[in-house]
Write an enzyme that holds these catalytic residues in place. Structure first.
Site, PDB file in Angstrom:
ATOM      1  N   CYS A   1      26.559 -35.925 -29.030  1.00 47.89           N
ATOM      2  CA  CYS A   1      26.955 -35.722 -30.428  1.00 47.89           C
ATOM      3  C   CYS A   1      28.361 -36.227 -30.682  1.00 47.89           C
ATOM      4  O   CYS A   1      28.733 -36.490 -31.835  1.00 47.89           O
ATOM      5  CB  CYS A   1      26.852 -34.249 -30.806  1.00 47.89           C
TER       6      CYS A   1
ATOM      7  N   ARG B   1      29.864 -38.913 -28.748  1.00 47.49           N
ATOM      8  CA  ARG B   1      30.151 -40.263 -28.250  1.00 47.49           C
ATOM      9  C   ARG B   1      28.878 -41.041 -27.977  1.00 47.49           C
ATOM     10  O   ARG B   1      27.821 -40.460 -27.699  1.00 47.49           O
ATOM     11  CB  ARG B   1      30.976 -40.194 -26.963  1.00 47.49           C
TER      12      ARG B   1
ATOM     13  N   SER C   1      36.861 -35.041 -23.758  1.00 51.67           N
ATOM     14  CA  SER C   1      35.978 -34.289 -24.644  1.00 51.67           C
ATOM     15  C   SER C   1      36.750 -33.622 -25.781  1.00 51.67           C
ATOM     16  O   SER C   1      37.953 -33.370 -25.677  1.00 51.67           O
ATOM     17  CB  SER C   1      35.227 -33.206 -23.856  1.00 51.67           C
TER      18      SER C   1
ATOM     19  N   GLU D   1      35.404 -29.115 -20.922  1.00 52.27           N
ATOM     20  CA  GLU D   1      34.048 -28.560 -21.033  1.00 52.27           C
ATOM     21  C   GLU D   1      33.122 -29.225 -20.009  1.00 52.27           C
ATOM     22  O   GLU D   1      33.245 -30.407 -19.720  1.00 52.27           O
ATOM     23  CB  GLU D   1      33.516 -28.724 -22.465  1.00 52.27           C
ATOM     24  N   PRO D   2      32.200 -28.453 -19.430  1.00 50.29           N
ATOM     25  CA  PRO D   2      31.351 -28.974 -18.357  1.00 50.29           C
ATOM     26  C   PRO D   2      30.069 -29.645 -18.842  1.00 50.29           C
ATOM     27  O   PRO D   2      29.393 -30.298 -18.056  1.00 50.29           O
ATOM     28  CB  PRO D   2      31.015 -27.711 -17.554  1.00 50.29           C
ATOM     29  N   GLN D   3      29.718 -29.498 -20.119  1.00 47.92           N
ATOM     30  CA  GLN D   3      28.421 -29.985 -20.600  1.00 47.92           C
ATOM     31  C   GLN D   3      28.292 -31.499 -20.468  1.00 47.92           C
ATOM     32  O   GLN D   3      27.217 -32.022 -20.167  1.00 47.92           O
ATOM     33  CB  GLN D   3      28.221 -29.573 -22.053  1.00 47.92           C
TER      34      GLN D   3
ATOM     35  N   ALA E   1      15.740 -26.409 -30.384  1.00 51.93           N
ATOM     36  CA  ALA E   1      15.630 -25.551 -29.195  1.00 51.93           C
ATOM     37  C   ALA E   1      16.219 -26.242 -27.971  1.00 51.93           C
ATOM     38  O   ALA E   1      15.842 -25.956 -26.835  1.00 51.93           O
ATOM     39  CB  ALA E   1      14.167 -25.191 -28.946  1.00 51.93           C
ATOM     40  N   GLY E   2      17.173 -27.150 -28.211  1.00 52.52           N
ATOM     41  CA  GLY E   2      17.804 -27.868 -27.110  1.00 52.52           C
ATOM     42  C   GLY E   2      18.950 -27.089 -26.489  1.00 52.52           C
ATOM     43  O   GLY E   2      19.185 -25.914 -26.789  1.00 52.52           O
ATOM     44  N   GLU E   3      19.706 -27.779 -25.627  1.00 55.02           N
ATOM     45  CA  GLU E   3      20.782 -27.128 -24.876  1.00 55.02           C
ATOM     46  C   GLU E   3      21.867 -26.579 -25.794  1.00 55.02           C
ATOM     47  O   GLU E   3      22.363 -25.472 -25.591  1.00 55.02           O
ATOM     48  CB  GLU E   3      21.382 -28.135 -23.880  1.00 55.02           C
TER      49      GLU E   3
END
Length: 419
Positions: free
Chosen positions: A51, A53, A108, A113-115, A189-191
């Site tokens: 979302c 990049r 980020s 952030e680890p995502q 319903a995603g991450e």
């Protein structure tokens, strides 16, 4: 071998432009195929699309940044000049450094952030499955993951971090006096929705609902939070029931329009609605933001909120950059060594050919009954002559300058003392 990268992110391009270049995970493989076919010699390639990049990493016999930009601009329906005004491009060590910083969370919106690391691993997996990942990019990304792991374990880069989901809850708390009295709808319903639902659920809202295109996946997520599931098709008729709406789907077009929100507000007698659109491209039409009783936030609107605690992490950033510097130097050293691989392979092949020839000759001598010592002497002499033939020829041919260069090289390779 050249390595190059280009991309746009939340600091260089507005949300709507980023939306033109957002690729869902199931779109990446055909997109990679199109990219490689458009470039000469089909380089190695990988596409990272989130979302915040969209980035393209390539490796090939020569850098091809201009053609890569042209292809990306065409895929997004904008001019190359327009894209260049918002894009960043890198080659060699700069491209490696950028990849390492992205994987480590230093580039980020939410510092540390680890995502993003999981998203990068997904991008690499898809590129590998598409047959677009070769030795060079595989090394680049595997080293990125190793650097990210070291940064995470050796620094406090993730300390005090506020996620996008946590920021959404904080903003909702500023609008509603008691989050335990609101009804929350999650679209998708995603991450990202799972993270948002986890944060909201911790505040014990009155009810939680999940609207998703696939009911089975929606039911699985809803069951975790004691919520209900509904079809996307039912969303317009039920929108008025919810005080807060958080949406993040892979839809290429908005799924919550201005008209639907206006009707919902009328049914709510203009009680305020809190809406968060975490999707790129947008899930909620931007015109909704102008409605008087709607508080709509996009991923870019959350930027100031997630910067909280940034100053506390700056010391960790300096430590992380040192780790990244070492990783970049190691990768560049590996790249330099890769350039000599073909020559090393040729030398090994030539030496093996000579060895096999002399061994075959020695076996014939033994079969004729010749003395073993004489056979060994002939074997060693034959190998030595073959190894020195090229050097001797250089010393006896050419002009004085060529012989001087040959003399220096021969002394370096054959006459140096072992330490």
């Amino acid at each position: 071998m050249a390595v190059w990268a280009l991309g746009i992110n939340h600091t260089t391009a507005p949300l709507d432009l980023r939306g033109r270049f957002a690729f869902a995970i199931d779109q990446v493989e055909p997109t990679l195929r199109s990219l490689r076919e458009s470039l000469s010699r089909q380089p190695e390639a990988a596409i990272l699309s989130t979302c915040n990049r969209t980035e393209i990493y390539c490796a090939g016999d020569h850098g091809d940044i201009d053609n890569t930009i042209d292809w990306l601009a065409h895929s997004g329906g904008v001019s190359p000049d327009m894209l260049r005004s918002h894009a960043y491009t890198m080659q060699g060590g700069q491209a490696a450094r950028h990849a390492f910083r992205v994987a480590s969370g230093l580039d980020s919106m939410v510092l540390g952030e680890p995502q993003i690391l999981g998203q990068m691993k997904d991008a690499v997996r898809v590129a590998d499955e598409a047959g677009a990942l070769g030795t060079t990019l595989n090394q680049l990304f595997q080293r990125s993951f190793a650097v990210a792991k070291e940064v995470r374990s050796s620094t406090e880069i993730g300390a005090h971090s506020i996620s996008m989901a946590a920021a959404a809850v904080r903003l909702a708390g500023q609008l509603f006096e008691d989050l335990g009295e609101i009804r929350v709808l999650f679209v998708g319903a995603g991450e990202m929705i799972e993270l948002a639902a986890t944060h909201f659920a911790a505040r014990n809202p009155k009810s939680i609902a999940i609207a998703n295109r696939t009911l089975e996946r929606g039911e699985k997520l809803a069951s975790r939070f004691g919520g209900e599931v509904m079809r996307l098709a039912d969303l317009p008729s039920r929108l008025h029931e919810f005080d807060a709406v958080v949406s993040c789907t892979a839809s290429t077009l908005p799924i919550i329009g201005l008209g639907a929100v206006e009707r919902a507000l009328k049914a709510r007698k203009h009680r305020p609605m809190f809406m968060v659109d975490l999707a790129v491209p947008r899930d909620i039409e931007p015109e909704v933001k102008a409605l008087e009783d709607v508080y709509l936030y996009t991923v870019d609107d959350l930027a100031n909120v997630v910067q909280t605690g940034q100053a506390n992490r700056q010391a960790a950033v300096a430590q992380a950059e040192v780790i990244i510097d070492a990783g970049v130097q190691s990768f560049l050293h590996w790249m330099d060594q890769r350039s000599t691989v073909p020559l090393i392979q040729q030398l090994n092949a030539q030496a093996d050919e000579w060895r096999l020839m002399e061994v075959a000759r020695a076996r014939k001598m033994i079969a004729r009954g010749e003395n073993v010592d004489e056979v060994l002497e002939a074997l060693s002499r034959g190998l030595t002559q073959k190894m020195l033939h090229g050097a001797m020829a250089e010393l006896h041919t050419g002009d004085a300058t060529a012989r001087e260069r040959a003399t220096t090289a021969i002394k370096h390779f054959f006459l140096r003392k072992e330490r």
